[in-house]
Write a protein that holds these residues in place. Structure first.
Motif, PDB file in Angstrom:
ATOM      1  N   UNK A  52     -32.443  10.232  31.249  1.00 51.31           N
ATOM      2  CA  UNK A  52     -32.669  10.432  29.263  1.00 51.31           C
ATOM      3  C   UNK A  52     -32.529  12.304  29.580  1.00 51.31           C
ATOM      4  N   UNK A  53     -33.024  13.479  30.482  1.00 54.46           N
ATOM      5  CA  UNK A  53     -33.229  14.824  30.151  1.00 54.46           C
ATOM      6  C   UNK A  53     -31.108  15.001  30.574  1.00 54.46           C
ATOM      7  N   UNK A  54     -30.852  14.474  31.936  1.00 47.16           N
ATOM      8  CA  UNK A  54     -29.672  14.334  32.319  1.00 47.16           C
ATOM      9  C   UNK A  54     -29.111  14.509  31.100  1.00 47.16           C
ATOM     10  N   UNK A  55     -28.266  13.240  30.966  1.00 49.32           N
ATOM     11  CA  UNK A  55     -27.729  12.726  30.042  1.00 49.32           C
ATOM     12  C   UNK A  55     -27.642  13.660  28.275  1.00 49.32           C
ATOM     13  N   UNK A  56     -28.427  13.694  28.477  1.00 58.41           N
ATOM     14  CA  UNK A  56     -28.544  14.685  26.560  1.00 58.41           C
ATOM     15  C   UNK A  56     -28.049  15.933  27.346  1.00 58.41           C
ATOM     16  N   UNK A  57     -28.016  16.232  28.435  1.00 61.45           N
ATOM     17  CA  UNK A  57     -28.210  17.660  28.072  1.00 61.45           C
ATOM     18  C   UNK A  57     -26.865  18.098  28.894  1.00 61.45           C
ATOM     19  N   UNK A  58     -25.473  16.963  28.849  1.00 58.69           N
ATOM     20  CA  UNK A  58     -24.573  16.825  28.789  1.00 58.69           C
ATOM     21  C   UNK A  58     -23.400  16.802  27.596  1.00 58.69           C
TER      22      UNK A  58
END
Length: 322
Positions: A52-58
């Motif tokens: 979720x962190x990675x997806x939110x950062x994109x």
């Protein structure tokens, strides 16, 4: 629309890098501390929160990859640390298919290792900034309060189902919400989007736990022994819905759900009755309802692969229960 393959591959690469750093984060001053702190990490896991962190950062361009990974480490270390404490309180023998730390060593070691990992998470979140520290602290407070509420159970006058859903929101939803928000913060998302990510993550966390509740009863093909929660007398949404009813036809099932179930034949009977009971369909409907709410919160996010991936994530969680 679907998620672009190149996007999916890049997310996978980032998660593998986070996995390597997660192992490094568990290193202590002695081999024993390192071994104990790595125990649950090495057992694997979904790494749902780092995802979720990675997806939110994109959602927006320009996120610093190192900051993304540090934010992901914070939420996963916090999650893993909480598992050490949970296992002590639940007197668990297994965690992710491996011997639990409290069983392998003892409760004191497990508690202190959890504290050690919380400290590691605190050190890392301090490098991200005051706003991250404040959110992490508030999330940690909710985790603890959720655990306290679960331990005490519903009090006089409390609706057991509502109490359970509040516990799930605090113990599971809060950290999943923070994971999504951390991703948005790293890429400079505006306040409106951060609020949407928090609301999305909160609902998604509840959906995630409630889907596990259903799987415990309905499925025997996920790697989890069916009826684990039933056997241990752990409250779940389907069982609480049965207990809340007053149908005389459910008297035998309510009796079986009144405590732990040691006898395999009795457990099989309880599973059969639960699988045929309307409460299971009602629990599935609640999962679908909350998943729709979660997806609605994503409407304000910019269009693109990141939003599509978050939408697909909701669908995948729901599909686990059917």
């Amino acid at each position: 629309m679907g998620v672009d393959e190149t996007f999916a591959l890049s997310v996978g690469d980032r998660l593998r890098s986070i996995e390597d750093r997660l192992t490094d984060s568990a290193f202590g001053q002695t081999p024993f501390v390192t071994e104990a702190a790595s125990h649950i990490i090495n057992a694997g896991g979904k790494r749902f929160r780092p995802l979720l962190v990675v997806l939110g950062s994109r959602l927006y361009p320009g996120a610093d990859p190192d900051a993304v990974e540090r934010a992901a480490l914070v939420v996963e270390l916090t999650h893993v640390a909480s598992l050490y404490h949970d296992d002590v309180m639940d007197e668990a023998d297994l965690r992710r298919g491996a011997e639990s730390a409290n069983h392998r060593w003892d409760n004191s070691v497990a508690i202190m290792v959890g504290d050690f990992l919380f400290a590691r998470a605190s050190s890392i979140v301090a490098t991200l900034g005051v706003d991250y520290v404040a959110l992490q602290a508030d999330t940690f407070a909710r985790l603890v309060q959720g655990q306290i509420a679960e331990t005490r159970g519903p009090q006089a006058g409390d609706d057991p189902v509502a109490h359970y859903l509040r516990v799930v929101a605090d113990k599971t939803g809060s950290l999943i919400a923070t994971s999504a928000v951390f991703g948005g913060m790293v890429c400079g998302a505006p306040t409106e989007v951060l609020r949407a990510l928090a609301a999305f993550g909160e609902e998604l966390g509840v959906v995630f736990q409630l889907s596990d509740d259903i799987i415990d009863i309905a499925s025997d093909s996920t790697g989890k022994t069916p009826g684990t929660d039933l056997r241990e007398g752990v409250p779940t949404l389907p069982t609480l819905l049965v207990k809340a009813g007053h149908d005389p036809a459910d008297a035998r099932l309510r009796q079986l759900l009144s405590g732990q179930i040691a006898d395999p034949d009795v457990l099989a009977e309880a599973l059969g009755l639960m699988r045929a009971h309307p409460a299971l369909a009602a629990a599935r409907a609640e999962v679908e309802r909350r998943a729709h709410l979660a997806k609605d919160h994503l409407a304000v996010l910019p269009e693109g692969d990141a939003r599509e991936a978050l939408l697909e994530l909701c669908d995948r969680i729901v599909s686990r229960t059917t």
